[in-house]
Design an enzyme around this catalytic site. Structure first.
Site, PDB file in Angstrom:
ATOM      1  N   CYS A  72     -51.538 -67.398  -1.259  1.00 42.02           N
ATOM      2  CA  CYS A  72     -50.586 -68.352  -1.850  1.00 42.02           C
ATOM      3  C   CYS A  72     -50.925 -69.795  -1.489  1.00 42.02           C
ATOM      4  CB  CYS A  72     -49.163 -68.025  -1.425  1.00 42.02           C
ATOM      5  SG  CYS A  72     -48.831 -68.400   0.304  1.00 42.02           S
TER       6      CYS A  72
ATOM      7  N   TYR B 290     -68.068 -30.839 -13.194  1.00 42.46           N
ATOM      8  CA  TYR B 290     -67.373 -30.628 -11.922  1.00 42.46           C
ATOM      9  C   TYR B 290     -68.130 -31.326 -10.783  1.00 42.46           C
ATOM     10  CZ  TYR B 290     -65.414 -28.128  -7.908  1.00 42.46           C
ATOM     11  OH  TYR B 290     -64.825 -27.818  -6.711  1.00 42.46           O
TER      12      TYR B 290
ATOM     13  N   GLU C 238     -55.754 -30.005  31.184  1.00 45.73           N
ATOM     14  CA  GLU C 238     -56.626 -29.090  30.436  1.00 45.73           C
ATOM     15  C   GLU C 238     -57.328 -29.869  29.326  1.00 45.73           C
ATOM     16  OE1 GLU C 238     -53.926 -26.649  27.599  1.00 45.73           O
ATOM     17  OE2 GLU C 238     -52.612 -27.849  28.856  1.00 45.73           O
TER      18      GLU C 238
ATOM     19  N   ARG D 222     -50.179 -26.693  11.034  1.00 44.46           N
ATOM     20  CA  ARG D 222     -49.209 -27.647  11.531  1.00 44.46           C
ATOM     21  C   ARG D 222     -48.520 -28.382  10.383  1.00 44.46           C
ATOM     22  NH1 ARG D 222     -49.281 -33.136  12.953  1.00 44.46           N
ATOM     23  NH2 ARG D 222     -47.887 -33.587  14.675  1.00 44.46           N
TER      24      ARG D 222
ATOM     25  N   SER E 152     -46.908 -34.014  18.068  1.00 44.43           N
ATOM     26  CA  SER E 152     -48.187 -34.611  18.452  1.00 44.43           C
ATOM     27  C   SER E 152     -48.044 -35.113  19.888  1.00 44.43           C
ATOM     28  CB  SER E 152     -48.572 -35.723  17.493  1.00 44.43           C
ATOM     29  OG  SER E 152     -47.550 -36.669  17.439  1.00 44.43           O
ATOM     30  N   LEU E 153     -49.054 -35.789  20.376  1.00 46.69           N
ATOM     31  CA  LEU E 153     -49.026 -36.240  21.769  1.00 46.69           C
ATOM     32  C   LEU E 153     -49.214 -37.743  21.838  1.00 46.69           C
ATOM     33  CD1 LEU E 153     -51.417 -33.572  23.336  1.00 46.69           C
ATOM     34  CD2 LEU E 153     -48.966 -33.791  23.797  1.00 46.69           C
TER      35      LEU E 153
ATOM     36  N   CYS F 240     -49.214 -66.788   7.503  1.00 47.36           N
ATOM     37  CA  CYS F 240     -48.931 -67.555   6.300  1.00 47.36           C
ATOM     38  C   CYS F 240     -47.467 -67.961   6.379  1.00 47.36           C
ATOM     39  CB  CYS F 240     -49.188 -66.662   5.089  1.00 47.36           C
ATOM     40  SG  CYS F 240     -48.352 -67.225   3.616  1.00 47.36           S
TER      41      CYS F 240
ATOM     42  N   TYR G  89     -52.327 -22.768  23.954  1.00 45.57           N
ATOM     43  CA  TYR G  89     -51.914 -23.719  24.994  1.00 45.57           C
ATOM     44  C   TYR G  89     -50.440 -24.082  24.942  1.00 45.57           C
ATOM     45  CZ  TYR G  89     -52.953 -26.824  21.046  1.00 45.57           C
ATOM     46  OH  TYR G  89     -52.998 -27.393  19.807  1.00 45.57           O
TER      47      TYR G  89
ATOM     48  N   LYS H 148     -49.649 -32.115  31.315  1.00 47.03           N
ATOM     49  CA  LYS H 148     -48.276 -31.700  30.982  1.00 47.03           C
ATOM     50  C   LYS H 148     -47.481 -31.514  32.266  1.00 47.03           C
ATOM     51  CE  LYS H 148     -50.108 -29.137  27.064  1.00 47.03           C
ATOM     52  NZ  LYS H 148     -50.517 -27.824  26.533  1.00 47.03           N
TER      53      LYS H 148
ATOM     54  N   CYS I 149     -53.339 -69.819   3.594  1.00 45.37           N
ATOM     55  CA  CYS I 149     -53.244 -68.424   3.163  1.00 45.37           C
ATOM     56  C   CYS I 149     -54.144 -68.226   1.943  1.00 45.37           C
ATOM     57  CB  CYS I 149     -51.797 -68.094   2.809  1.00 45.37           C
ATOM     58  SG  CYS I 149     -51.626 -66.503   1.984  1.00 45.37           S
TER      59      CYS I 149
ATOM     60  N   ASP J 110     -70.069 -26.879 -14.964  1.00 44.81           N
ATOM     61  CA  ASP J 110     -70.472 -27.096 -13.575  1.00 44.81           C
ATOM     62  C   ASP J 110     -70.941 -28.533 -13.370  1.00 44.81           C
ATOM     63  OD1 ASP J 110     -69.838 -24.557 -13.108  1.00 44.81           O
ATOM     64  OD2 ASP J 110     -71.884 -23.837 -12.699  1.00 44.81           O
TER      65      ASP J 110
ATOM     66  N   CYS K 292     -44.917 -66.009  -0.883  1.00 39.68           N
ATOM     67  CA  CYS K 292     -46.297 -65.508  -0.844  1.00 39.68           C
ATOM     68  C   CYS K 292     -46.295 -64.128  -1.472  1.00 39.68           C
ATOM     69  CB  CYS K 292     -46.816 -65.439   0.585  1.00 39.68           C
ATOM     70  SG  CYS K 292     -48.454 -64.708   0.668  1.00 39.68           S
TER      71      CYS K 292
ATOM     72  N   LYS L  27     -57.534 -39.780  26.289  1.00 39.21           N
ATOM     73  CA  LYS L  27     -58.653 -39.681  25.352  1.00 39.21           C
ATOM     74  C   LYS L  27     -59.978 -40.136  25.983  1.00 39.21           C
ATOM     75  CE  LYS L  27     -57.498 -38.567  21.438  1.00 39.21           C
ATOM     76  NZ  LYS L  27     -56.788 -39.299  20.420  1.00 39.21           N
TER      77      LYS L  27
ATOM     78  N   GLU M  43     -55.134 -23.996  19.291  1.00 39.37           N
ATOM     79  CA  GLU M  43     -56.097 -24.701  18.457  1.00 39.37           C
ATOM     80  C   GLU M  43     -57.139 -23.747  17.895  1.00 39.37           C
ATOM     81  OE1 GLU M  43     -55.038 -27.752  18.543  1.00 39.37           O
ATOM     82  OE2 GLU M  43     -56.590 -29.037  17.701  1.00 39.37           O
TER      83      GLU M  43
ATOM     84  N   LYS N 136     -58.455 -31.251  25.737  1.00 42.45           N
ATOM     85  CA  LYS N 136     -57.809 -31.386  24.433  1.00 42.45           C
ATOM     86  C   LYS N 136     -58.844 -30.942  23.408  1.00 42.45           C
ATOM     87  CE  LYS N 136     -55.147 -34.598  21.628  1.00 42.45           C
ATOM     88  NZ  LYS N 136     -55.837 -34.450  20.342  1.00 42.45           N
TER      89      LYS N 136
ATOM     90  N   ASP O 117     -60.661 -30.304  19.984  1.00 46.26           N
ATOM     91  CA  ASP O 117     -60.693 -31.032  18.718  1.00 46.26           C
ATOM     92  C   ASP O 117     -60.849 -30.051  17.561  1.00 46.26           C
ATOM     93  OD1 ASP O 117     -60.644 -33.094  16.973  1.00 46.26           O
ATOM     94  OD2 ASP O 117     -62.653 -33.831  17.417  1.00 46.26           O
TER      95      ASP O 117
HETATM   96  S1  IVH Z   1     -50.082 -29.560  23.596  1.00 47.08           S
HETATM   97  C1  IVH Z   1     -45.807 -30.311  22.720  1.00 47.08           C
HETATM   98  N1  IVH Z   1     -52.495 -29.009  24.420  1.00 47.08           N
HETATM   99  O1  IVH Z   1     -53.554 -32.208  20.008  1.00 47.08           O
HETATM  100  C2  IVH Z   1     -47.262 -30.511  22.936  1.00 47.08           C
HETATM  101  N2  IVH Z   1     -52.240 -29.969  22.259  1.00 47.08           N
HETATM  102  O2  IVH Z   1     -52.494 -34.865  19.572  1.00 47.08           O
HETATM  103  C3  IVH Z   1     -48.064 -29.836  21.920  1.00 47.08           C
HETATM  104  N3  IVH Z   1     -54.341 -30.236  21.045  1.00 47.08           N
HETATM  105  O3  IVH Z   1     -51.212 -31.294  17.582  1.00 47.08           O
HETATM  106  C4  IVH Z   1     -49.499 -30.042  22.032  1.00 47.08           C
HETATM  107  N4  IVH Z   1     -55.643 -29.406  22.592  1.00 47.08           N
HETATM  108  O4  IVH Z   1     -53.320 -29.893  17.807  1.00 47.08           O
HETATM  109  C5  IVH Z   1     -51.749 -29.516  23.427  1.00 47.08           C
HETATM  110  N5  IVH Z   1     -54.577 -28.418  25.238  1.00 47.08           N
HETATM  111  C6  IVH Z   1     -53.824 -28.920  24.262  1.00 47.08           C
HETATM  112  C7  IVH Z   1     -54.384 -29.366  23.058  1.00 47.08           C
HETATM  113  C8  IVH Z   1     -53.557 -29.907  22.079  1.00 47.08           C
HETATM  114  C9  IVH Z   1     -55.594 -29.927  21.375  1.00 47.08           C
HETATM  115  C10 IVH Z   1     -53.935 -30.887  19.785  1.00 47.08           C
HETATM  116  C11 IVH Z   1     -52.798 -30.257  19.043  1.00 47.08           C
HETATM  117  C12 IVH Z   1     -51.780 -31.334  18.855  1.00 47.08           C
HETATM  118  C13 IVH Z   1     -52.605 -32.553  19.047  1.00 47.08           C
HETATM  119  C14 IVH Z   1     -51.758 -33.699  19.539  1.00 47.08           C
END
Ligand code: IVH
Length: 698
Positions: A420, A43, A123, A146, A89-90, A441, A235, A299, A417, A40, A447, A323, A183, A125, A127
């Site tokens: 170099c 570890y 809506e 994911r 992702s967005l 540089c 969502y 969206k 630089c 332990d 370099c 954001k 989420e 986002k 976390d």
């Molecule tokens: S829509 C095709 N809606 O944000 C669009 N994403 O930065 C799919 N997330 O991977 C995502 N709240 O994990 C959507 N109201 C929301 C969200 C949301 C959180 C996350 C989601 C995605 C990430 C993208």
């Protein structure tokens, strides 16, 4: 073992990788096989060291870090799930203008649709962590993380412990198969309770709700997940066997009727002002919601329009995340270091007295460039305000001038630089006649820093992705002379023991690891075209541009031919490149300059002698009339915008090109068509008007 304070960044990165593996192996032995492999105390020492290195280099923290794996236990614990529809992702909006631009882009894209009023949903986002839940005949059958968006981990057993995830859908009308996405998160109250309990029992406390939710989901023992009281907001959705709604708004209502929790702060509106007002209202409620959110997602409401607008790289065009502003804290700037990047850019980096910003320890921040330091008059020894937003690198917002120590001196940016010693200069921007913000540089590939960074980029995960050839190995091989240019990578094995001492006998290597490396290199002898283009490290050519170029030229030969011709000033080639949607003057100039350089061309030729790039496959409908064909649009279109016509053709498997050649199959000519029409007639190509084209593609 080296003192953590004495580690270089590269050493730290390697060690974190080793520690993650080693700790995971011990976890597996302990939790899965009930057979601890070390004491332990040993570890704990490993975990402590991992923690200390992460505290010193927070940006090196790995996604599989043992500190994220609360209570640990992962390793290979979960089987893989391939997402039938990738989890995207967005794109981000950081201010109101970005949101207005997003709406303007939508209006422009659909400009030809008369009397169309575009609606959007807005809506919070959340976390947390996204998960995909598969229902067959209304029963929850599989749940996945994911992962990298394409492949996730099967965490069905853990997701089943979440009360807010229905095991069986309520109501009626659900498709036979539906993947519901949303989420997983932990509420502030549950997070606080868990930490209180951990404190009382002397256990490890948790950093923030998000990491704790992540750790809870990755438990091999689902009874631990069950004890964490995780929650879920739905969502979105992935694969569905049949359409179940016409709009985002309607889809959310359906998901709600079928038993999912959907976010009550969701609205639908046709006005940008209302979208922004909703953002401000959510921001004002942020602290009292009881769970973490990091922005607002907008969206496009109609699903048919979403499909028409489509995607860029890994994100939909039809959605964007607005954001919230970053979190801030004050600390002391201890030093300014200069890093030399792949393109020679000298980037000043602030070394900070460690400070916690938004739940994460920050020790470095980017200072961008000389102007930025001068404008903010940032000096070593200053008290500075640091901010962090999402995954971006921490930044210095301003100096607390009232706390400036007496006798401090203004920072002088180096004109040589640091690696170099070549002269470092600021190029004159051709468009503005002003000096560029970046100090570069001028050493080019002489370099060492630039050459090594180029090679690191070439083998990196998003480029050629060569396993076992990390930053440290590249740097060592470069020093030794084993690898100076990309082609050398593919000659490693052949030259091993001939031009260089046997790798297997070198420090840190053995028979097996050398064999593995050669095998990993061999596995990349036929790289994807888009990755290869990106890997070349041409300025302004990122991943997305790599895909655009690969898609539009299809083969490396064709790409190289056109880019080289553009470099020689061939107008048709320049026009051909400019006609690619998303490619502008800067990229074209940069491509031209790259191929006009003899050394670059020699390096590329050399490389093509040892690899065979794959032609770019259009991964779409193959049963359409135009699949695999090359189409050129010219003249004006009336039923749709050029961008939309192009997107549609690509969805149907066609390649859209900007110039007519023998390789063109179809020319779609609208009113006002000129030289392209003439050329197509001369070549005897199929020529269609807009209506005929629409009929052909159905
Ligand atoms: S829509 C095709 N809606 O944000 C669009 N994403 O930065 C799919 N997330 O991977 C995502 N709240 O994990 C959507 N109201 C929301 C969200 C949301 C959180 C996350 C989601 C995605 C990430 C993208």
């Amino acid at each position: 073992m080296a003192d953590v304070e004495g580690l270089t960044k590269d050493e730290a990165r390697e060690e974190l990788k080793r520690l993650a593996r080693e700790i995971a192996a011990h976890d597996k032995a302990y939790y899965l096989r009930d057979a601890p492999s070390i004491s332990d105390a040993e570890y704990d020492a490993l975990r402590q060291r991992n923690l200390a290195i992460e505290a010193r280099f927070p940006d090196l923290k790995r996604s599989d870090s043992p500190t994220i794996r609360v209570g640990a236990v992962v390793g290979d614990g979960f089987s893989k799930v391939i997402h039938a529809v990738p989890m995207l992702s967005l794109g981000n909006a950081f201010n109101e203008q970005d949101v207005r631009d997003f709406v303007a882009r939508a209006r422009k894209f659909f400009a030809r649709d008369k009397n169309l009023e575009l609606a959007f949903t807005a809506e919070p986002k959340i976390d947390g962590l996204s998960a995909s839940l598969r229902y067959e005949n209304g029963m929850f059958v599989q749940g996945a993380t994911r992962g990298d968006g394409t492949v996730g981990e099967d965490i069905t057993a853990n997701l089943k412990t979440i009360a807010e995830i229905p095991k069986r859908l309520k109501g009626t009308g659900w498709p036979e198969v539906i993947e519901v996405r949303g989420e997983v998160y932990m509420s502030h109250a549950d997070f606080a309770a868990l930490n209180k309990q951990a404190q009382e029992t002397g256990g490890q406390t948790y950093v923030n709700p998000r990491n704790t939710a992540a750790g809870s989901l990755r438990q091999l023992d689902s009874s631990i997940t069950a004890s964490r009281n995780l929650k879920f907001f739905a969502y979105a959705w992935g694969f569905v066997s049949a359409p179940f709604a016409e709009t985002q708004w309607e889809a959310i209502q359906r998901l709600n009727e079928w038993g999912f929790r959907t976010n009550p702060l969701t609205i639908r509106t046709t006005s940008v002002e209302e979208m922004l007002a909703h953002y401000r209202s959510i921001e004002a409620q942020r602290a009292s919601l009881g769970y973490d959110i990091d922005g607002v997602v907008y969206k496009l409401d109609r699903l048919d329009l979403q499909a028409r607008w489509g995607f860029v790289a890994r994100a939909p065009r039809w959605a964007i995340a607005h954001k919230f502003p970053a979190e801030q804290a004050s600390t002391i700037l201890e030093a300014i270091d200069i890093q030399v990047g792949r393109t020679g850019a000298l980037t000043p980096v602030a070394r900070l007295k460690p400070v916690t910003v938004g739940g994460v320890v920050v020790t470095n921040a980017t200072l961008h460039n000389a102007d930025e330091i001068a404008r903010k008059d940032i000096r070593v020894g200053d008290s500075v305000v640091v901010q962090r937003a999402g995954d971006v690198i921490p930044q210095i917002v301003k100096v607390n001038l009232d706390k400036r120590p007496s006798g401090s001196v203004a920072y002088v940016f180096p004109d040589r630089c640091p690696v170099c010693n070549s002269k470092a200069t600021r190029e004159i921007n051709e468009n503005t006649g002003e000096p560029d913000v970046v100090t570069r540089c001028t050493g080019g590939l002489i370099c060492e820093a630039q050459a090594v960074e180029q090679l690191k980029h070439f083998v990196s995960r998003r480029a050629l992705d060569i396993d076992g050839l990390g930053d440290k190995q590249v740097a060592a091989f470069y020093k030794e002379g084993r690898i100076r240019l990309p082609a050398d990578i593919f000659k490693l094995e052949r030259r091993d023991g001939v031009d260089f001492p046997l790798l297997a006998e070198q420090e840190g290597w053995g028979e097996q690891s050398a064999k593995n490396l050669f095998a990993a290199i061999d596995a990349r002898r036929a790289p994807d075209l888009d990755r290869l283009i990106f890997a070349l490290g041409i300025r302004h050519v990122g991943e997305t541009t790599g895909v655009l170029l690969a898609k539009s030229f299809g083969s490396f030969g064709e790409f190289e031919r056109v880019a080289s011709a553009a470099g020689e000033g061939n107008e048709e080639a320049v026009e051909n490149l400019l006609s690619i949607d998303g490619i502008g003057q800067t990229v074209v100039a940069s491509l031209g300059a790259f191929f006009a350089n003899r050394r670059n061309r020699a390096a590329v030729d050399d490389l093509l002698g040892v690899i065979e790039p794959k032609p770019f496959e259009l991964n779409v409908a193959t049963d359409s009339e135009v699949a695999g064909k090359t189409v050129v649009f010219t003249g004006s279109l009336e039923k749709m915008t050029r961008a939309e016509a192009k997107a549609m053709a690509e969805r149907l498997g066609a390649r859209v090109s900007g110039s007519v050649s023998k390789k063109t199959d179809i020319l779609v000519a609208g009113p006002g068509a000129g030289s392209k029409l003439k050329k197509a007639e001369e070549l005897g190509l199929t020529i269609l008007n807009e209506d005929e084209w629409l009929k052909l593609v159905g």
